[in-house]
Scaffold this motif. Structure first.
Motif, PDB file in Angstrom:
ATOM      1  N   ASN A 168       3.811   1.731  -5.586  1.00 14.79           N
ATOM      2  CA  ASN A 168       3.457   0.904  -6.745  1.00 14.79           C
ATOM      3  C   ASN A 168       4.539   0.921  -7.816  1.00 14.79           C
ATOM      4  OD1 ASN A 168       3.209   3.427  -7.832  1.00 14.79           O
ATOM      5  ND2 ASN A 168       0.997   3.347  -8.158  1.00 14.79           N
ATOM      6  N   ASP A 179      -5.151  -2.821  -6.840  1.00 11.63           N
ATOM      7  CA  ASP A 179      -5.395  -2.046  -5.618  1.00 11.63           C
ATOM      8  C   ASP A 179      -5.878  -2.994  -4.512  1.00 11.63           C
ATOM      9  OD1 ASP A 179      -5.756  -0.021  -3.799  1.00 11.63           O
ATOM     10  OD2 ASP A 179      -7.565   0.796  -4.737  1.00 11.63           O
ATOM     11  N   ASN A 230      -7.972  -2.210  -1.306  1.00 11.70           N
ATOM     12  CA  ASN A 230      -9.391  -1.903  -1.473  1.00 11.70           C
ATOM     13  C   ASN A 230     -10.143  -3.061  -2.122  1.00 11.70           C
ATOM     14  OD1 ASN A 230      -9.653   0.798  -0.396  1.00 11.70           O
ATOM     15  ND2 ASN A 230      -8.374   1.471  -2.096  1.00 11.70           N
ATOM     16  N   GLY A 257       0.793  -1.224   0.000  1.00  9.79           N
ATOM     17  CA  GLY A 257       0.000   0.000   0.000  1.00  9.79           C
ATOM     18  C   GLY A 257       0.823   1.271   0.000  1.00  9.79           C
TER      19      GLY A 257
END
Length: 350
Positions: free
Chosen positions: A123, A305, A308, A120
């Motif tokens: 990236n 992602d 999420n 998180g």
């Protein structure tokens, strides 16, 4: 009457000899200042790897050029003069002069630095490397490297999941699998999903996959071809699962013993510029290797992602918290460093 001239001749001879002596000393000092200092640099990547050919070798040549030949860096790839997991300590002890190593290869040695590896936060290789260098430069993690002279930090791209016999779509699919882990951070996350983390240096993964010692691995795309692991894996979960922190460091006494102008040469070829140069190279390779896997017909699923994603969010957060709790238990301010890492992540976002 003949004594005075004799004394004059003796005095002149002494002055002449003294002058020759001073000239000799000056010549000796000049020659000494031009002597070449050899710096032996050990890393674990193959000689044909992108990082060796595009970063380490050109860096060594630039050091030599900038020092007018007074510094010469001899590069030793494939862990030929220090083990994969001892390059840092070898540089500290002076067995080698410069070493590059993954922080996670020495469990518990760099616990604050490895907070930057948590899911998180990044990236890309550029973003993680920038985070690490920022946290070092502002003093947040500098205490972990006080016994060496750190040259620069860098990082892999996001580590994703690769396996030999099935596609991992959810954490449940990992249950019972043996997954190679690069560090304690990734190991905690793998374990939180019901898999068994197996610690292996990068150079040992190929044979372990071949022999079924592990069923898969957590590894960045840019390293899959470097270590030829793309030959054995057919299933890929393209997800920013973790990042790996790396460093290049120098023996402290060797650095301190250099003249000031040669220290400046080293300093001018250290720090954030090098970190971002590695990041740019590996971020480009990331895309190339991902496309190569698709082109050869491998199964690839994208989970870009995961924090999420309803399936992955819980296990990833659980693994993250376990790592932070373990570091806090050492009496270190893991939560404070995590907050600083998040701020650096935003500042370093590509």
């Amino acid at each position: 009457m003949k004594l005075a001239p004799l004394l004059s001749i003796t005095a002149l001879a002494a002055v002449s000899l003294l002058g020759c002596s001073n000239q000799s000393d000056s010549s000796s000092d000049a020659a000494s200042s031009q002597e070449t200092t050899i710096l032996r640099f050990s890393h674990f990547y193959p000689s044909t790897s992108d990082i060796n050919e595009q970063i380490f070798e050109p860096w060594a040549k630039k050091i030599e050029a900038d020092s007018n030949g007074r510094l010469k860096v001899e590069v030793y790839p494939s862990a030929t003069i220090s083990k994969v997991d001892t390059a840092y300590e070898s540089a500290v002890k002076g067995t080698i002069d410069i070493g590059s190593q993954v922080q996670g290869y020495t469990s518990g040695r760099f616990p604050l630095s490895q907070i930057a590896e948590l899911p998180g936060l990044s990236n890309s290789s550029t973003q993680t490397g920038c985070m690490l260098q920022t946290l070092y430069d502002n003093g947040t993690i500098a205490s972990e490297y006080e016994d060496s002279h750190l040259l620069f930090m860098f990082a892999t791209g996001p580590g994703t999941l690769h396996s030999t016999n099935k596609l991992i779509k959810t954490p449940e699919d990992m249950r019972g699998m043996r997954i190679r882990r690069p560090s304690a951070v990734a190991g905690d996350i793998i374990e939180s999903m019901g898999a068994s983390p197996v610690g292996l240096p990068a150079n040992d993964i190929y044979t372990s996959l071949q022999r079924g010692v592990v069923d898969g691995l957590s590894f960045p795309w840019e390293a899959m071809a470097t270590f030829k692991l793309d030959e054995l894996t057919k299933y890929h979960t393209n997800m920013p699962f973790y990042s790996s922190a790396l460093m290049v460091t120098m023996n402290k006494d060797k650095y301190e013993g250099l003249p000031e102008d040669l220290k400046q040469v080293i300093d001018d070829n250290s720090g954030m510029t090098l970190s971002k140069k590695v990041g740019a190279m590996w971020d480009k390779t990331y895309s190339v290797q991902l496309q190569a896997a698709r082109d050869k017909g491998d199964e690839v699923i994208d989970i870009l992602d995961p924090l999420n994603d309803p399936d992955w969010k819980g296990p990833l957060e659980k693994g993250t918290q376990k790592y932070l709790d373990d570091v806090n238990a050492l009496g270190l301010d893991a939560d404070g460093v995590y907050e600083k890492a998040k701020a650096a992540s935003i500042a370093c976002k590509v």
